[in-house]
Design a protein around this motif. Sequence first.
Motif, PDB file in Angstrom:
ATOM      1  N   ILE A   1       0.833  -1.204   0.000  1.00  0.00           N
ATOM      2  CA  ILE A   1       0.000   0.000   0.000  1.00  0.00           C
ATOM      3  C   ILE A   1       0.869   1.256   0.000  1.00  0.00           C
ATOM      4  CG2 ILE A   1      -1.734   1.276   1.330  1.00  0.00           C
ATOM      5  CD1 ILE A   1      -2.790  -1.488   2.196  1.00  0.00           C
ATOM      6  N   TRP A   2       2.013   1.218   0.731  1.00  0.00           N
ATOM      7  CA  TRP A   2       2.909   2.385   0.732  1.00  0.00           C
ATOM      8  C   TRP A   2       3.471   2.632  -0.661  1.00  0.00           C
ATOM      9  CZ3 TRP A   2       2.494   5.718   4.331  1.00  0.00           C
ATOM     10  CH2 TRP A   2       2.122   5.312   5.616  1.00  0.00           C
ATOM     11  N   PHE A   3       3.745   1.529  -1.388  1.00  0.00           N
ATOM     12  CA  PHE A   3       4.297   1.701  -2.730  1.00  0.00           C
ATOM     13  C   PHE A   3       3.299   2.393  -3.659  1.00  0.00           C
ATOM     14  CE2 PHE A   3       7.522  -1.448  -1.557  1.00  0.00           C
ATOM     15  CZ  PHE A   3       8.619  -0.937  -2.220  1.00  0.00           C
ATOM     16  N   VAL A   4       2.012   2.029  -3.546  1.00  0.00           N
ATOM     17  CA  VAL A   4       1.044   2.578  -4.498  1.00  0.00           C
ATOM     18  C   VAL A   4       0.399   3.873  -4.001  1.00  0.00           C
ATOM     19  CG1 VAL A   4       0.533   0.354  -5.531  1.00  0.00           C
ATOM     20  CG2 VAL A   4      -0.860   1.169  -3.637  1.00  0.00           C
ATOM     21  N   LEU A   5       0.742   4.288  -2.761  1.00  0.00           N
ATOM     22  CA  LEU A   5       0.024   5.423  -2.172  1.00  0.00           C
ATOM     23  C   LEU A   5       0.072   6.716  -2.998  1.00  0.00           C
ATOM     24  CD1 LEU A   5      -1.709   6.080   0.293  1.00  0.00           C
ATOM     25  CD2 LEU A   5       0.322   7.045   1.345  1.00  0.00           C
TER      26      LEU A   5
ATOM     27  N   TYR B   1       5.642  -1.564  -9.105  1.00  0.00           N
ATOM     28  CA  TYR B   1       6.238  -2.580  -8.244  1.00  0.00           C
ATOM     29  C   TYR B   1       5.250  -3.022  -7.170  1.00  0.00           C
ATOM     30  CZ  TYR B   1       9.623  -4.838  -5.188  1.00  0.00           C
ATOM     31  OH  TYR B   1      10.292  -5.744  -4.416  1.00  0.00           O
ATOM     32  N   GLY B   2       4.596  -2.039  -6.543  1.00  0.00           N
ATOM     33  CA  GLY B   2       3.608  -2.370  -5.523  1.00  0.00           C
ATOM     34  C   GLY B   2       2.494  -3.234  -6.072  1.00  0.00           C
ATOM     35  N   MET B   3       2.057  -2.911  -7.305  1.00  0.00           N
ATOM     36  CA  MET B   3       0.936  -3.656  -7.886  1.00  0.00           C
ATOM     37  C   MET B   3       1.343  -5.058  -8.318  1.00  0.00           C
ATOM     38  SD  MET B   3      -1.924  -1.990  -7.996  1.00  0.00           S
ATOM     39  CE  MET B   3      -2.871  -2.563  -9.393  1.00  0.00           C
TER      40      MET B   3
ATOM     41  N   ARG C   1      -6.428  -4.574  -4.329  1.00  0.00           N
ATOM     42  CA  ARG C   1      -5.537  -4.569  -5.467  1.00  0.00           C
ATOM     43  C   ARG C   1      -6.309  -4.766  -6.776  1.00  0.00           C
ATOM     44  NH1 ARG C   1      -3.122  -8.612  -7.775  1.00  0.00           N
ATOM     45  NH2 ARG C   1      -1.292  -8.232  -9.038  1.00  0.00           N
ATOM     46  N   GLY C   2      -7.339  -5.616  -6.729  1.00  0.00           N
ATOM     47  CA  GLY C   2      -8.153  -5.860  -7.913  1.00  0.00           C
ATOM     48  C   GLY C   2      -8.839  -4.596  -8.398  1.00  0.00           C
ATOM     49  N   VAL C   3      -9.390  -3.846  -7.430  1.00  0.00           N
ATOM     50  CA  VAL C   3     -10.072  -2.595  -7.772  1.00  0.00           C
ATOM     51  C   VAL C   3      -9.073  -1.624  -8.400  1.00  0.00           C
ATOM     52  CG1 VAL C   3     -11.370  -0.647  -6.851  1.00  0.00           C
ATOM     53  CG2 VAL C   3     -11.692  -2.926  -5.891  1.00  0.00           C
ATOM     54  N   LEU C   4      -7.887  -1.546  -7.781  1.00  0.00           N
ATOM     55  CA  LEU C   4      -6.870  -0.630  -8.299  1.00  0.00           C
ATOM     56  C   LEU C   4      -6.460  -1.020  -9.712  1.00  0.00           C
ATOM     57  CD1 LEU C   4      -4.438   0.235  -5.391  1.00  0.00           C
ATOM     58  CD2 LEU C   4      -6.028   1.714  -6.594  1.00  0.00           C
ATOM     59  N   PHE C   5      -6.366  -2.338  -9.950  1.00  0.00           N
ATOM     60  CA  PHE C   5      -5.981  -2.771 -11.295  1.00  0.00           C
ATOM     61  C   PHE C   5      -7.046  -2.370 -12.303  1.00  0.00           C
ATOM     62  CE2 PHE C   5      -5.512  -5.883 -14.741  1.00  0.00           C
ATOM     63  CZ  PHE C   5      -4.203  -5.588 -15.088  1.00  0.00           C
ATOM     64  N   ALA C   6      -8.317  -2.529 -11.929  1.00  0.00           N
ATOM     65  CA  ALA C   6      -9.403  -2.114 -12.828  1.00  0.00           C
ATOM     66  C   ALA C   6      -9.322  -0.615 -13.103  1.00  0.00           C
ATOM     67  CB  ALA C   6     -10.755  -2.469 -12.228  1.00  0.00           C
ATOM     68  N   LEU C   7      -9.016   0.168 -12.058  1.00  0.00           N
ATOM     69  CA  LEU C   7      -8.880   1.620 -12.234  1.00  0.00           C
ATOM     70  C   LEU C   7      -7.696   1.953 -13.139  1.00  0.00           C
ATOM     71  CD1 LEU C   7      -9.661   3.092  -8.735  1.00  0.00           C
ATOM     72  CD2 LEU C   7     -10.757   3.690 -10.880  1.00  0.00           C
ATOM     73  N   LEU C   8      -6.614   1.166 -12.982  1.00  0.00           N
ATOM     74  CA  LEU C   8      -5.435   1.390 -13.818  1.00  0.00           C
ATOM     75  C   LEU C   8      -5.793   1.215 -15.291  1.00  0.00           C
ATOM     76  CD1 LEU C   8      -2.322   1.687 -14.081  1.00  0.00           C
ATOM     77  CD2 LEU C   8      -2.192  -0.771 -13.947  1.00  0.00           C
TER      78      LEU C   8
END
Lengths: 297, 329
Positions: A19-23, B117-119, B127-134
């Motif tokens: 989470i810190w990486f993507v913040l 890297y985080g993803m 993470r799934g939601v963030l990937f969809a947003l990406l």
Amino acid sequence: MAKKKKFKSYYRRKEYIGIWFVLPWVIGLAYFFIYPIVFSIVNSFCQMDVTPAGYSFSFVGAKYYKNVLFIDQRNLPNILSSIGNLLYNVPMVLIFSLFVAVILNQKFKGRILLRAIFFLPIITTGGVVMKIITGDGVAQSMMNGTGGTAIFQVTSMEEMLLNSGIPQEITTFIFQFINNIFGLIWKSGIQILLLLAGLQTISPAMYEAASIDGATGWEKFWKITLPTLYPVLSLALVYTVIDSFVDTTNPVMNTIISSAQSLNFGNSSALCWVYFTVIALVVGIVFLIINKASKNR
Amino acid sequence: MVRLKKRKILFKKADKRDLSRVSRRSKAVLWAVCRAILMCGLSFVILYPILYMLSMSFRPINQMADPSIIWIPKSLTLENMQRAIKYMSFKETVTNTAIITLVGTVLQIFSASLAGYGMSRFKFKGRGVLFALLIATIIMPPQNIIIPLYRQFQNFDFFWIGRLLAPFRGGEAFTVSLIDNPISMILPALFANGIRSGLVIYIFMQFFKGMPEELEEAACVDGCGAFATYFKIIMPNMMPAIVTVFVFSMVWYWTDFFYSAMLNPQTSLSVALNGIGTQIAYDTKSTNPLEVQAVTQAGCLIFIAPILTVYLFLQRLFVQSVERSGITG
């Protein structure tokens, strides 16, 4: 034993460290993306008027969506045709860029010069330079294969091939390719560079080991190059699909831009959302295919 | 007899081996020739507009419509170049665009590689939601968000903080206009939301996926923290990906017209290039299309030249990295 324990805790720790990486990105996403798109959704359901005091909104329901889908007769066929274009555009761009990338990765004299030349399309596509090049009469006749003075005119050869009994689908495919060779090269600039970078992450030791075992170049390509290149290749696939959708020469994009320029933001946003849904569906299907293929591997 | 037969067979084998060697050699030569022809043809197609630019921009205007000239003009002139430089107010725009490109690209690479890297390596909640947003950021046509984005920058409220201050300022939110300010181009890059940032993050994700996890595990065993691992182990080993993305990002910032025309139109090189025709009409009151064409082509050449030079230098960095990473096979 101690080592194993440490790994376990490392992987558990991983969860929140991520989470810190993507913040920073998530903050930016909320401010520069989610907030604007919420505004855009509101816009597609409301009529916006510019008043001296600022903007005023009045709710009009799905009026703009009806406009875009049913009253304006151009939009649906345009959307369908841009999906149809994908079917021959994407394989052509991918095969061509893989071919060029493999060649550019080989060792021969002048490859640095060639890499510089194949970089030029990246600079020009989509920007002002492309607009100027394509807006120029002389240069334009060169680029449109179907234009009057094109140098790549091959209709008579197409007839010859058709008469010799080759199915029409294949000949149209071939001649689409020849006629669009200019557009093809200019569209695959980014893919070529991506695949080139992917090819360079393949260790030469693998090829050496394979040749000691007696593998031919063809076998090495299918057994080493392609599987290792898979993540980058799927990236190029996704990029090609998206690029052919949001390209400014696409008729749907043209309608979106022109209706925004004539300050018809409601129509523009509504069409944008319809189109976005279509793109999302197609890209979703592409992702499904990629995932399935990577599981079968 | 038997010995003779054996000898014959041996000879035959040697012959075959020789033949295969010769054919392999001739195959290689044949391939080199084919490759040279093919590459020449493709290069011609790519270089055609550039050659046209060169031919046009050094040609005197009275030779523009001369039918006896196809490529090489009878005399050369620098006039078109000088006029293009003047009309684009080149010094000012090029410095501004170079600053935006450099700062924007570096910030974008930094924040987007962190996000990528985080993803790709951590499995956290959402993470799934963030990937969809990406993916949504990649496929969303920028035309859809540019107008609200313009309003955000016109009344920039420091990530809503300015609006929270409203009660202390008599109900008026604290906002600053960032239009025509390079910060409006650079700030989104800092938060990995610059030009085509979604794509940059996705490219990083794909490259990280192709990287072996053994390196990180080894670093972890040695007691290296996640961020230290990232900066000391991952970054140096991702050089080909970083150089590639750097090149893309740089080009996207340099050639961007859409965002620049909205957010930073005064001092942007691409906007200036687009406006050459208008500038000529305004300055000389002449609407000779050939004149406009010549100066515009010269402007194109000046526009391309810096970014191409930078690329030629960066190209040397496209090196084989796997050999250095310590993990083979």
